[in-house]
Design a protein around this motif. Structure first.
Motif, PDB file in Angstrom:
ATOM      1  N   GLU A   1     -37.936  46.892 -16.173  1.00 14.83           N
ATOM      2  CA  GLU A   1     -39.259  47.118 -15.611  1.00 14.83           C
ATOM      3  C   GLU A   1     -40.195  45.961 -15.969  1.00 14.83           C
TER       4      GLU A   1
ATOM      5  N   ASP B   1     -41.520  50.851 -29.287  1.00 17.99           N
ATOM      6  CA  ASP B   1     -40.218  51.316 -28.810  1.00 17.99           C
ATOM      7  C   ASP B   1     -40.221  51.550 -27.306  1.00 17.99           C
ATOM      8  N   ALA B   2     -41.329  52.102 -26.788  1.00 19.89           N
ATOM      9  CA  ALA B   2     -41.414  52.366 -25.355  1.00 19.89           C
ATOM     10  C   ALA B   2     -41.370  51.072 -24.554  1.00 19.89           C
ATOM     11  N   VAL B   3     -42.086  50.071 -25.041  1.00 26.03           N
ATOM     12  CA  VAL B   3     -42.066  48.777 -24.348  1.00 26.03           C
ATOM     13  C   VAL B   3     -40.672  48.185 -24.381  1.00 26.03           C
ATOM     14  N   HIS B   4     -40.011  48.274 -25.556  1.00 25.48           N
ATOM     15  CA  HIS B   4     -38.654  47.749 -25.663  1.00 25.48           C
ATOM     16  C   HIS B   4     -37.723  48.429 -24.667  1.00 25.48           C
ATOM     17  N   ASP B   5     -37.821  49.719 -24.566  1.00 27.47           N
ATOM     18  CA  ASP B   5     -36.959  50.460 -23.647  1.00 27.47           C
ATOM     19  C   ASP B   5     -37.248  50.103 -22.197  1.00 27.47           C
ATOM     20  N   ARG B   6     -38.521  49.932 -21.865  1.00 32.05           N
ATOM     21  CA  ARG B   6     -38.864  49.580 -20.477  1.00 32.05           C
ATOM     22  C   ARG B   6     -38.358  48.190 -20.113  1.00 32.05           C
TER      23      ARG B   6
ATOM     24  N   SER C   1     -44.689  51.833 -34.438  1.00 31.12           N
ATOM     25  CA  SER C   1     -45.409  52.542 -33.379  1.00 31.12           C
ATOM     26  C   SER C   1     -44.447  52.924 -32.255  1.00 31.12           C
ATOM     27  N   GLY C   2     -44.657  54.123 -31.730  1.00 30.25           N
ATOM     28  CA  GLY C   2     -43.825  54.549 -30.614  1.00 30.25           C
ATOM     29  C   GLY C   2     -44.049  53.721 -29.376  1.00 30.25           C
ATOM     30  N   VAL C   3     -45.226  53.083 -29.271  1.00 27.03           N
ATOM     31  CA  VAL C   3     -45.510  52.235 -28.114  1.00 27.03           C
ATOM     32  C   VAL C   3     -44.571  51.046 -28.092  1.00 27.03           C
TER      33      VAL C   3
ATOM     34  N   ARG D   1     -38.361  46.471 -35.915  1.00 26.14           N
ATOM     35  CA  ARG D   1     -37.954  46.827 -34.561  1.00 26.14           C
ATOM     36  C   ARG D   1     -38.164  45.712 -33.543  1.00 26.14           C
TER      37      ARG D   1
ATOM     38  N   VAL E   1     -43.600  44.872 -17.378  1.00 25.81           N
ATOM     39  CA  VAL E   1     -44.565  45.437 -18.300  1.00 25.81           C
ATOM     40  C   VAL E   1     -45.750  44.494 -18.394  1.00 25.81           C
TER      41      VAL E   1
END
Length: 994
Positions: free
Chosen positions: A25, A15-20, A11-13, A150, A27
């Protein structure tokens, strides 16, 4: 729970959480997106500054490839590799530092990928350097972990699926390594995690079997040495007795030496301490029946090189025993008995004289046994050589204790295992002491202090308990993370630089305390110098903490009944080694027991606060305005809870006043609400102007009906009451009591006496009348009413307490005799340090109405008297400067006197009283009460009382022994009220002490 279905981690979510998180940041609201172990691991990696594509791994060449872990794991790895016949899976074994010891299985493609990722023998993958991975995260979390695709922090591992489980040594509880199953992401299956856990458990069981095998080898070597030396039951040394098993884990047998189970347990416990103690000396132990046992230690070495300790016991019937050392060749038994070994005494007879030390200086063996300096003797002790040959002319008998002593093998074990056994027993002792020592009070703060007092210094050097304000005040905690306060801190010394008691503590996300609050489980930081999140919470303070010697931390959430109440932090400094996994379990047990006690105290605090609020709302908030007495009061709740004591000052007709004190048996909300019902009933009954004895009779009937209505649930378990009515005109006071302590009367000259009011039964019993007592009270006297909590105290006689009250009242003389000062003096003299019952105290100093404010006329039974009486009243009102009240008062007097002449009987009297109101009273000899009714237009009479009720502010009837009194009250202007006294609506405040 997140279901690990196919491709869920793509899920792209995610990856987004990982990047944040990588960007630093905060979360929130990640339920269903990132699993908690993975999220906390990501946060740790971010705080360490790791970069997914630039990780630095280290390779170690000095691995222990012949150690006990790999030896125990090899058969399990063989079976596991053979069983994995499906998709290619690699079996990886690491040590306790996440260094790869072995990698098996897998196909060529998987092995090439693992080689490229450096997952080969010698490379380490701890989380602080390799990021989130099954090998390092298992060691960080101390539990099985499944890392999929991931979820890996490193880019090179995101094509893998890994399931790792910790390998624990069953004896020490320490994590010795990790067993991991790794495959490609496309071949992942959640069943790998339980499979890895099962294999790890099998390896742990084989580690335990290794310890048992070593114990058996040591025992066999010891027996072989004894047989070689001739010390067998069939040989010359038969008095030594037979073997007492117990050195091997799990072994159990009845002792051969004659001793009861208690003596056996004492000896085994002491033997375990000797095996674990590096300084092993002969130890004397006192047994039952006046017998004495001396424990001796020997070192034994197996053929494999394993070293163990043998503890032998010699038991003598007397209180002292001389144990000979192993003799040199050529030394006779008699000469051996003349020498001795230093003995350390334990038990009740420890103060007895020690066994005589040897007179000749000899070297000390490193195990604590005397050393003769002869190689043969040392070999016999250590079991590594044949026994020495006897000197010419000497027998081959080995020396031993006296023929009256009994001796034998008590325990055999490895020093490390013995240390673990002693440690386990100490942990059990600590848990037992915690059960007995925590929760002895129902105070939140004190319970937290009991926890730190129990733990420091036996388990940790510093212990801190942090709770939110809501828990301290008894409320339900809503958001523990919003802010905590340090309520308890235990320390072995000053200078830890931790937050002090009373300081507000706020833990940043990612810190050990915040993580344990978020996950609801304990968090272990064995090395605080590497706990970046903990240091980031307050770098300056944490640096000072580390410099003070603190090096290890366990944080445990305080959880009870499904809620989190706070957090407990255990710190170790130089006195202890780092915390281990078993310590986490012990800390959780200690905090779990404390959490229940703290929650009980919180609930009690809430209920106590509610009961106190209810009682305060039911007690009088101030004393009503009246001129009969000057009153003061005190109320103090019991330490164990709010009770049912109450007091009251009730103005009555004719300037009289009622003084009331009562007590309801019990504590809590039920007692408080029952007190409120009785107090309301007393107010209602007093409004009828009932005499004290009749009022108590009605109150007794009410209590009986309440008990009958509620049965065993909600009834009144017991109540007492003292009711007194004081008349400032006649200066008479009438008392009646129902099971209550007698009142005290302090005359103006300081004389103190307890009024002998007839004692009636407590309320609710019924069947017996209440008898009144009327006495004249001089003006300026003090009437003291109190509850039994003031005069009853455990360990003191009731008469003694009454004498203390008498002396305290006698010492309060003018000018220190005001009711307020009297209350203070009484409580100072009689208030216990820890009141077991609540206390109500009411002190009233009497006043009298002088002749200028009262006037009375006798009225003959002649209707012609009405005009004369009316004229006399007008004249008196003019003297009092109450001109405005003349018309109304004339009409009221005319109606009341006329009714008395027409419907009453002699004697008839009229009395005017100028108090806060203008009071008019007409007395006659009839007990017939007038009745107010609304007359019809055609009726010729029946309007007199109606007019009186409309013109007067209040009116009523009270009965006397001679008949009845009809009275009225009319308000007076504020400028003509008696000096120093306000209008009728004024009130004065009392003191209610909580």
């Amino acid at each position: 729970m997140i279901q690990l279905v196919a491709a869920w981690d793509k899920s792209g979510v995610l990856d987004a959480v990982h990047d944040r998180i990588r960007a630093g940041e905060t979360v929130e609201d990640l339920a269903g997106i990132v699993r908690t172990p993975i999220l906390t691991s990501w946060q740790r990696c971010r705080s360490l500054g790791l970069v997914p594509d630039r990780l630095v791994l280290t390779c170690e060449q000095d691995l222990d490839l012949d150690g006990r872990l790999l030896l125990a794991a090899t058969p399990v790895l063989d079976r596991l590799e053979a069983a994995l016949d499906g998709p290619p899976v690699s079996v990886i074994l690491t040590d306790g530092q996440a260094r790869v010891l072995s990698r098996r299985g897998g196909d060529a493609e998987l092995n090439r990928h693992l080689d490229a990722a450096s997952i080969v023998q010698g490379f380490g993958f701890p989380e602080h350097s390799a990021g989130t991975n099954a090998l390092g995260t298992v060691l960080a979390e101390r539990r099985p972990v499944y890392v999929l695709g991931r979820e890996h922090f490193a880019d090179c591992m995101q094509q893998l699926a890994c399931a790792g489980a910790p390998i624990r040594d069953p004896l020490s509880g320490r994590v010795e390594g990790v067993l991991d199953l790794t495959c490609f992401r496309r071949h992942s299956d959640p069943v790998m995690l339980p499979l890895a856990q099962q294999a790890a458990d099998e390896i742990g069981q084989r580690l335990l079997e290794q310890s048992s095998q070593r114990e058996r080898e040591l025992l066999a070597e010891f027996l072989r040495t004894r047989r070689a030396a001739g010390e067998t039951p069939e040989g010359p040394a038969a008095p030594h007795g037979e073997l007492l098993p117990g050195g091997v884990p799990g072994a159990a047998a009845d002792p051969v030496l004659p001793m009861n189970p208690i003596d056996q347990a004492v000896l085994r416990e002491k033997a375990q301490e000797l095996i674990a103690d590096p300084h092993r000396v002969a130890t004397e132990v006192t047994l039952s029946g006046g017998r004495t046992a001396v424990l001796l230690c020997r070192e034994v070495r197996a053929a494999s090189g394993e070293v163990g300790i043998v503890v032998e016991a010699a038991i003598a019937p007397g209180s002292r025993l001389r144990i000979p050392a192993p003799s040199e060749p050529g030394t006779s038994r008699a000469s051996t008995a003349a020498t001795g070994v230093p003995v350390r005494s334990t038990g009740p007879a420890a103060a007895a004289p020690a066994v005589t030390a040897p007179t000749e200086p000899r070297q000390r063996h490193r195990t604590g046994m005397p050393r003769t300096g002869r190689p043969g003797a040392e070999a016999a002790v250590r079991g590594t050589a044949s026994p020495p040959a006897p000197e010419p002319g000497q027998s081959a008998q080995t020396p031993g204790p006296s023929p009256h002593a009994q001796a034998g093998l008590l325990l055999l074990g490895e020093p490390g295992v013995g240390r673990l056994a002693v440690l386990a027993r100490k942990r059990l002792e600590l848990l037992y002491d915690a059960s007995a020592g925590i929760g002895r009070t129902l105070d939140v703060t004190r319970t937290a202090e009991e926890l730190v007092e129990t733990v420091v210094p036996r388990f940790a050097d510093f212990v801190a308990v942090d709770l939110p304000d809501a828990v301290r005040s008894g409320e339900e905690p809503i958001d523990v993370g919003e802010g905590l306060w340090r309520v308890a801190l235990g320390a072995v010394r000053e200078g830890s630089h931790l937050f002090d008691v009373g300081e507000k503590v706020r833990w940043l996300p990612g810190s050990p305390q915040a993580r344990c609050l978020e996950t609801g489980g304990p968090v272990l930081e064995p090395d605080l110098s590497r706990a970046v999140d903990w240091i980031a919470n307050d770098p300056g303070r944490c640096r000072k903490v580390l410099e003070s010697g603190v090096h290890s931390l366990i944080t445990v959430p305080l959880r009870a009944r499904g809620g989190t109440l706070g957090v407990v932090s255990f710190y170790r400094a130089e006195r202890f080694g780092a915390f281990e996994d078993d310590d986490v379990w012990l800390a959780g047990e200690l905090v779990g027991r404390a959490a229940v006690c703290i929650d009980n105290a919180r609930r009690f605090t809430r209920e106590h606060t509610m009961a106190l609020a209810v009682q305060r709302s039911l007690l009088p908030r101030g004393l009503p305005a009246q001129d009969a007495v000057e009153a003061a009061h005190r109320y103090l709740p019991a330490q164990s809870g709010v009770g049912g004591d109450w007091f009251d000052v009730i103005p009555l007709s004719g300037s009289r006043v009622a003084l009331v004190v009562g007590d309801v048996v019990g504590h809590g909300v039920h007692a408080a609400t029952t007190m409120g019902r009785l107090r309301t009933a007393v107010h209602n009954f007093s409004a009828l102007d009932l005499p004290p004895e009749e009022l108590l009779t009605h109150l007794d009937d009410l209590v009986g009906r309440l008990d009958a209505d509620h049965g065993e649930n909600g009834g009144i378990s017991g109540a007492t009451c003292l009711y007194a009515v004081y008349d400032p005109v006649s200066r008479c006071c009438t008392f009646a009591r129902a099971g209550h302590p007698p009142p005290a009367l302090v005359l103006p000259d300081g004389t103190v006496d307890f009024v002998d009011v007839p004692a009636g039964p407590p309320l609710g019993l019924g069947g017996l009348p209440f008898e009144p007592l009327e006495t004249v009270v001089p003006e300026g006297s003090r009437i003291v009413l109190y509850t039994d909590g003031l005069i009853e105290q455990r360990g003191q006689d009731l008469d003694t307490r009454l004498d203390l009250l008498r002396h305290a009242l006698a010492d309060t003389r003018p000018p220190a005799d005001s009711p307020e000062e009297t209350c203070g003096a009484v409580l100072d003299a009689l208030l216990p340090a820890h009141p077991r019952d609540d206390i109500a105290l009411l002190v009233a100093r009497t006043r009298a109405l002088d002749a200028e404010r009262t006037v009375r006329w006798d009225v003959s039974a002649d209707p012609a008297e009405v005009p004369r009486v009316r004229a006399a009243v007008t004249e008196q009102l003019m003297k009092w400067d109450l001109v405005e009240q003349v018309p109304t008062t004339e009409l009221i007097v005319s109606e009341l006197v006329t009714n008395a002449l027409r419907y009453g009987g002699a004697p008839i009297r009229l009395q005017l009283i100028r108090d806060r109101t203008l009071i008019c009273e007409v007395t006659d000899g009839s007990s017939t009460s007038p009745r107010l009714r609304r007359a019809r237009t055609t009726d010729e009479g029946g309007r007199g009382l109606f007019l009186v009720a409309q013109l007067a502010e209040r009116w009523g009837t009270r009965y006397t022994a001679e008949g009845k009194v009809i009275w009225t009250e009319q308000p007076l202007p504020a400028d003509v009220c008696p000096a120093g006294r306000g209008p009728a609506s004024a009130t004065r405040r009392g003191a209610v002490t909580a």
